[in-house]
Scaffold this motif. Structure first.
Motif, PDB file in Angstrom:
ATOM      1  N   GLU A  17    -102.734 -23.002 -60.836  1.00 37.43           N
ATOM      2  CA  GLU A  17    -103.829 -23.881 -60.406  1.00 37.43           C
ATOM      3  C   GLU A  17    -104.515 -24.504 -61.630  1.00 37.43           C
ATOM      4  OE1 GLU A  17    -106.354 -21.848 -57.435  1.00 37.43           O
ATOM      5  OE2 GLU A  17    -108.032 -23.014 -58.224  1.00 37.43           O
ATOM      6  N   GLN A  76    -110.277 -22.859 -52.865  1.00 38.52           N
ATOM      7  CA  GLN A  76    -110.559 -23.261 -54.245  1.00 38.52           C
ATOM      8  C   GLN A  76    -112.015 -23.660 -54.466  1.00 38.52           C
ATOM      9  OE1 GLN A  76    -107.890 -26.146 -55.871  1.00 38.52           O
ATOM     10  NE2 GLN A  76    -106.073 -24.942 -55.431  1.00 38.52           N
ATOM     11  N   TYR A 122    -112.408 -10.299 -60.616  1.00 37.79           N
ATOM     12  CA  TYR A 122    -110.982 -10.622 -60.492  1.00 37.79           C
ATOM     13  C   TYR A 122    -110.088  -9.391 -60.573  1.00 37.79           C
ATOM     14  CZ  TYR A 122    -112.005 -15.618 -61.260  1.00 37.79           C
ATOM     15  OH  TYR A 122    -112.444 -16.907 -61.143  1.00 37.79           O
ATOM     16  N   SER A 179    -111.233 -19.608 -56.457  1.00 37.06           N
ATOM     17  CA  SER A 179    -110.380 -18.823 -55.568  1.00 37.06           C
ATOM     18  C   SER A 179    -110.102 -17.462 -56.185  1.00 37.06           C
ATOM     19  CB  SER A 179    -109.077 -19.564 -55.264  1.00 37.06           C
ATOM     20  OG  SER A 179    -108.516 -20.060 -56.458  1.00 37.06           O
ATOM     21  N   LEU A 205    -103.240 -18.390 -59.862  1.00 35.56           N
ATOM     22  CA  LEU A 205    -104.422 -18.947 -60.514  1.00 35.56           C
ATOM     23  C   LEU A 205    -104.040 -19.723 -61.765  1.00 35.56           C
ATOM     24  CD1 LEU A 205    -107.322 -16.306 -60.377  1.00 35.56           C
ATOM     25  CD2 LEU A 205    -107.101 -18.464 -59.134  1.00 35.56           C
ATOM     26  N   ARG A 263    -102.534 -13.685 -59.975  1.00 38.87           N
ATOM     27  CA  ARG A 263    -102.886 -14.208 -61.307  1.00 38.87           C
ATOM     28  C   ARG A 263    -101.988 -15.385 -61.674  1.00 38.87           C
ATOM     29  NH1 ARG A 263    -103.994  -8.757 -62.578  1.00 38.87           N
ATOM     30  NH2 ARG A 263    -101.932  -8.431 -63.447  1.00 38.87           N
TER      31      ARG A 263
END
Lengths: 379, 293
Positions: free
Chosen positions: B279, B160, B265, B146, B276, B273
């Motif tokens: 995650e 994702q 990115y 992602s 992420l 960020r």
């Protein structure tokens, strides 16, 4: 004010489709067509459209069928091996009469072949790739401007005739960058499929109409319809009753025959007194055009016949061109072992000598090669 | 906790110099370890991918074992056929190896891989995962994480990365492992282990793609290392789909340095960020719990 810009053939396909109202693209990366998908990924969201990258070529074509049945103009793009994988769903779209556009940017084959090299090896695959008797329209642009205008025409034809239309580019036309003014290319009014009107009760989604194109039920309008790849009668439900099956399959080809005038398109150059006629499509036609100019400068009466609609082939126009010019020799240069030449031989049936000029090494056919061949066959 | 065994793998030239990987690409490095581990009594199937390009064609192939360069969707199916044919001829000791990219594994090749796994075909399947279709100019695949920008996700991918490891684990195949070109001993040890197991073995190698991820030419291995050290790409093994082993000591830093090495990115906001990072942390916690079972 004109907006001249440098544009690639693949991008022109994407922009042409959007101009014609295409708002859905499902695709899968494959060289040399990936730029069509990338352009759609950038441009479609700007106009409220949908781009999906699918998990494979089969799913891309399946999604396009679904989107079109869902009431949106839909397109995908691919190259030889991917086009092979799409064939089952493409046949479904022919049989169930689902409007859609498939851009096929030809690369060397068979199989993985030469992914980055040009070819015209799919001339027959576009016509006969999917199984069974079916009719399909294939348009073959030869320039960036034409990639734009023919994709617009592809969307419009697919809508008005409920038939899949293939835009067939070779790798060179796909990656060619030319200066074009898109605003100067007439796009015409936006065209939509005929939607069903009238009573919901007793609605027959495949009832035969005068124009042989049944109106489509618009999703949400309340019509009960049944869509299937099985051979189906006017009700849309499967049938194996011989008379109904024959009529259903026959209508698919009769439909294109009836609208031939709207479908056919070709260009000619210096044909009036041509003693040698060159028949070519795509980038090979550009080379042939240069060859005709060179030959004329040398006093050789050469002419060019370029099918823009490749399938159905402009039969009568080719016969008339040969007849009226009195050409005694016809040359068919193509980047394959000889595919379009089979159609030309069949159509001319001895009216003129037909000569082949083939290249299968991943290189384009040069104007000088065509000119040499012309001089050789006239000698 | 499982210790990484220090081993010296024999490089007897199974991967030849003069291959055509991009300068600085870590896939060539991984391929060298893997091919040397597999040895001479092996045949390979490779689907169209960077691996196929790097391996090259006869007579300039960089591998010393024969490779069938098949179609994109069929690596596991073709390997199944080869293995059965060898077995029918009494050559069951020959390793049948598959090389495929993430497109040919997570996407178009998943049906064939899932079916081979369901049949527990005796094949060794290696996925060089560079998180996109890098060989066609860099479009997203279902392995793209992602947030990452690709040619077909110009604003960053909204969903994702597909969890292929758990999909494979659900097949209860004997062996699944993730490896990285930054941890070559670990890679060689896992290859040796896989080679000795009968049934379907899948090895996933994370390959930072220099042009596709926007990584500097010298930074492939360090980016791969940061992926491991930030927990983005945990090095793990799953046996029979049930027993997970990983290295708790590997995760030693936040993902910032990993993200900073990549242009794909660079559009991310602070909040992106952080999402992420959350995650990655959640995934790590889940795997750790699994490994503790």
């Amino acid at each position: 004010m004109t907006q001249r810009r440098n544009l690639q053939g693949n991008e022109a396909c994407a922009l042409g489709a959007i101009r014609a109202g295409c708002r859905f693209f499902a695709g899968y990366p494959i060289t040399p067509s990936s730029e069509v998908a990338e352009a759609m990924a950038r441009e479609l969201p700007r106009v409220g459209g949908t781009f999906i990258q699918m998990e494979d070529e089969i799913a891309s074509m399946g999604a396009v069928v679904g989107a079109s049945m869902g009431g949106v103009k839909a397109m995908t793009a691919t190259s030889g091996p991917g086009f092979s994988l799409k064939q089952e769903n493409l046949g479904y779209a022919c049989g169930a009469e689902v409007p859609c556009v498939i851009v096929n940017v030809m690369r060397g084959g068979p199989s993985t072949g030469m992914p980055t090299r040009p070819s015209q090896g799919d001339i027959m695959q576009t016509r006969w790739g999917t199984h069974g008797d079916h009719s399909i329209i294939v348009l073959a642009p030869a320039s960036v401007a034409e990639a734009y205008s023919e994709t617009i025409r592809a969307v419009n034809l697919s809508e008005t005739l409920r038939v899949p239309v293939v835009v067939l580019l070779d790798e060179v036309v796909g990656h060619l960058v030319e200066t074009v003014d898109l605003d100067a290319i007439p796009a015409g009014a936006e065209v939509w499929r005929k939607f069903a009107t009238g009573p919901r009760e007793g609605f027959e989604p495949y009832a035969v109409t005068d124009d042989l194109v049944p109106p489509m039920p618009r999703p949400g309008d309340g019509y009960r319809s049944h869509t299937t790849g099985l051979t189906h009668g006017p009700s849309g439900f499967p049938t194996q009753v011989p008379d109904q099956a024959r009529a259903a399959i026959q209508r698919l080809s009769d439909k294109l025959d009836l609208h031939r005038e709207a479908i056919e398109s070709y260009r000619t150059r210096a044909i009036e007194d041509a003693e040698v006629l060159i028949v070519a499509i795509g980038i090979t036609a550009r080379a042939a055009q240069a060859a005709v100019t060179d030959l004329r400068a040398q006093g050789v009466r050469a002419g060019l016949f370029r099918p823009v609609t490749l399938w159905p082939f402009p039969e009568q126009a080719l016969r008339d061109t040969v007849e009226n010019s009195g050409a005694r020799a016809v040359i068919v240069p193509e980047m394959n072992q000889g595919q379009m030449v089979l159609e030309v031989e069949r159509l001319l049936a001895g009216r003129a000598e037909v000569h082949r000029l083939n290249r299968i090494d991943g290189e384009v056919i040069a104007p000088a090669q065509i000119a040499r061949k012309a001089i050789e066959v006239l000698a | 906790m499982n210790e990484v065994k220090k081993i010296d793998y024999a490089d007897d030239g199974q991967f030849c110099s003069g291959h055509v990987a991009c300068a600085g690409c870590a896939e060539a490095l991984a391929m060298r370890v893997i091919l040397n581990s597999v040895g001479q009594n092996a045949v390979g199937v490779v689907s169209p991918s960077c691996s196929a390009v790097i391996l090259g064609g006869h007579p300039l192939s960089s591998a010393r074992i024969p490779f069938l360069h098949g179609t994109l969707e069929s690596a596991a199916a073709s390997a199944s056929g080869i293995k059965r044919a060898l077995r029918a001829q009494g050559k069951d000791d020959t390793t049948v190896l598959c090389f495929a990219g993430d497109g040919g594994t997570y996407d178009i090749g998943l049906q064939a891989l899932s079916s081979a796994a369901e049949r527990n075909e005796d094949i060794l399947y290696v996925c060089f995962d560079n998180e996109g279709y890098m060989n066609t100019g860099g479009q997203k695949s279902s392995s793209t994480p992602s947030g990452a920008v690709t040619g077909s996700t110009p604003l960053g991918k909204a969903t994702q990365k597909k969890n292929l490891i758990e999909i494979l684990a659900a097949h209860r195949i004997p062996y699944i492992a993730t490896v990285s070109p930054s941890h070559l001993n670990d890679m060689a040890a896992k290859m040796d282990k896989a080679k000795a197991i009968r049934g379907t073995k899948v090895i996933i190698v994370l390959i930072p793609c220099l042009p596709g991820w926007g990584v500097a030419d010298h930074a492939a291995v360090s980016t791969a290392r940061l992926a491991v050290e930030s927990g983005v790409f945990p090095l793990l093994e799953i046996e029979d789909g049930l027993r997970t082993r990983m290295h708790p000591e590997h995760k030693i830093r936040p993902i910032d340095a990993y993200l900073a090495q990549q242009k794909r990115y660079r559009h991310l906001s602070e909040a992106d960020r952080a999402a992420l990072q959350a995650e990655v942390d959640a995934n790590w916690a889940r795997l750790s719990a699994q490994a503790a079972l």
